[in-house]
Design an enzyme around this catalytic site. Structure first.
Site, PDB file in Angstrom:
ATOM      1  N   ASP A  99       0.597   1.087 -10.558  1.00 34.85           N
ATOM      2  CA  ASP A  99       1.830   1.888 -10.653  1.00 34.85           C
ATOM      3  C   ASP A  99       3.062   1.002 -10.802  1.00 34.85           C
ATOM      4  O   ASP A  99       3.574   0.873 -11.895  1.00 34.85           O
ATOM      5  CB  ASP A  99       1.919   3.001  -9.607  1.00 34.85           C
ATOM      6  CG  ASP A  99       2.119   2.528  -8.194  1.00 34.85           C
ATOM      7  OD1 ASP A  99       2.028   1.323  -7.931  1.00 34.85           O
ATOM      8  OD2 ASP A  99       2.393   3.388  -7.339  1.00 34.85           O
ATOM      9  N   ARG A 108     -10.940   8.402   0.846  1.00 30.06           N
ATOM     10  CA  ARG A 108     -11.736   7.564  -0.054  1.00 30.06           C
ATOM     11  C   ARG A 108     -13.078   8.229  -0.347  1.00 30.06           C
ATOM     12  O   ARG A 108     -13.696   7.994  -1.379  1.00 30.06           O
ATOM     13  CB  ARG A 108     -11.990   6.183   0.569  1.00 30.06           C
ATOM     14  CG  ARG A 108     -10.751   5.310   0.700  1.00 30.06           C
ATOM     15  CD  ARG A 108     -11.159   3.858   0.959  1.00 30.06           C
ATOM     16  NE  ARG A 108     -10.063   3.062   1.488  1.00 30.06           N
ATOM     17  CZ  ARG A 108      -9.160   2.417   0.742  1.00 30.06           C
ATOM     18  NH1 ARG A 108      -9.208   2.496  -0.555  1.00 30.06           N
ATOM     19  NH2 ARG A 108      -8.219   1.697   1.310  1.00 30.06           N
TER      20      ARG A 108
HETATM   21  N1  HPA Z   1      -2.863   6.862  -4.614  1.00 25.78           N
HETATM   22  C1  HPA Z   1      -3.457   5.912  -3.870  1.00 25.78           C
HETATM   23  N2  HPA Z   1      -3.083   4.649  -3.869  1.00 25.78           N
HETATM   24  C2  HPA Z   1      -2.049   4.319  -4.669  1.00 25.78           C
HETATM   25  C3  HPA Z   1      -1.401   5.250  -5.479  1.00 25.78           C
HETATM   26  C4  HPA Z   1      -1.815   6.601  -5.442  1.00 25.78           C
HETATM   27  O1  HPA Z   1      -1.287   7.508  -6.123  1.00 25.78           O
HETATM   28  N3  HPA Z   1      -0.431   4.582  -6.143  1.00 25.78           N
HETATM   29  C5  HPA Z   1      -0.530   3.290  -5.749  1.00 25.78           C
HETATM   30  N4  HPA Z   1      -1.486   3.108  -4.858  1.00 25.78           N
END
Ligand code: HPA
Ligand code: MG
Length: 218
Positions: free
Chosen positions: A138, A200
């Site tokens: 991201d 998870r």
């Molecule tokens: N989800 C989980 N972990 C992350 C995300 C997300 O949207 N963005 C960056 N790390």
């Protein structure tokens, strides 16, 4: 040659929690399924084919970025192993290692990237064709930091596969060599992606709702 990521459009509420199989302990915390696990697996299979073609006559050293990269790593290696055992086809030796990186607390990046590795592990990357396996990009900070650390240890080549890339304004512009899906700016969980270590164990990639964010706050 790598194909473009599949684009998941903004406000894509195609798959509701009711229409797919979602564990009961998570249902109330999710607003919708963004990418069903079948599609994830199909896309990884395609990326494995592309990687297999691109690395003909080489070997690959996969470096899985934990913890989020565990599932894409497992599905990718399975697909690569299957391609390797096709009758009459050239096969590619595959080795792997794990590295741990983290920066997130709640839905915000903490700003500092923690990478746990050691000198011996880094030394072992020398002269190898490294493919870093990530779950999501991201801001791009983690992957750029990782690439910097690894490239100091003279790999023969260094590429990145990421299952997801998030469309956000404050990204550093990093583009992975192989990418599964381009997703809207929403916090997603599942398929090994977590929110403070929860979710998870959800198989689809889902959008976390406000109740979920509040209930599992760090
Ligand atoms: N989800 C989980 N972990 C992350 C995300 C997300 O949207 N963005 C960056 N790390
Ligand atoms: Mg990651």
């Amino acid at each position: 040659m790598a194909s473009k990521p599949i684009i998941i459009p903004d406000n894509n509420n195609n798959y509701s929690i009711e229409q797919l199989s979602v564990p009961t302990h998570y249902r109330e915390y999710l607003s919708n399924v963004m990418i069903p696990r079948g599609l994830i697996k199909d896309r990884i299979e395609k990326l494995a084919q592309e990687i297999h073609e691109d690395y003909q006559d080489k070997s690959i050293h996969l470096v899985c970025v934990l913890k989020g990269g565990e599932k894409i790593f497992a599905d990718l290696t399975n697909s690569l192993h299957t391609l390797n055992s096709r009758y009459g086809q050239k096969s590619i030796p595959i080795t792997h290692d794990f590295i741990k990186a983290s920066s997130y607390i709640n839905t915000q990046t903490s700003g500092s990237v923690n990478v746990s590795t050691d000198h011996k592990q880094l030394e072992s990357l020398k002269d190898k064709h490294i493919l870093l396996v990530e779950d999501i990009i991201d801001t791009g900070k983690t992957i750029v930091a990782l690439k910097e650390i690894i490239s100091k240890h003279n790999p023969k080549s260094l590429k990145v596969i990421s299952l997801l890339i998030k469309r956000i304004n404050h990204s550093n512009g990093f583009v992975p060599d192989y990418c599964g899906f381009s997703i809207p700016n929403e916090f997603v969980v599942g398929y090994c992606l977590d929110y403070n270590e929860h979710f998870r164990d959800l198989q689809h990639i889902c959008v976390l709702n406000t109740l979920g964010k509040n209930s599992f706050k760090a």
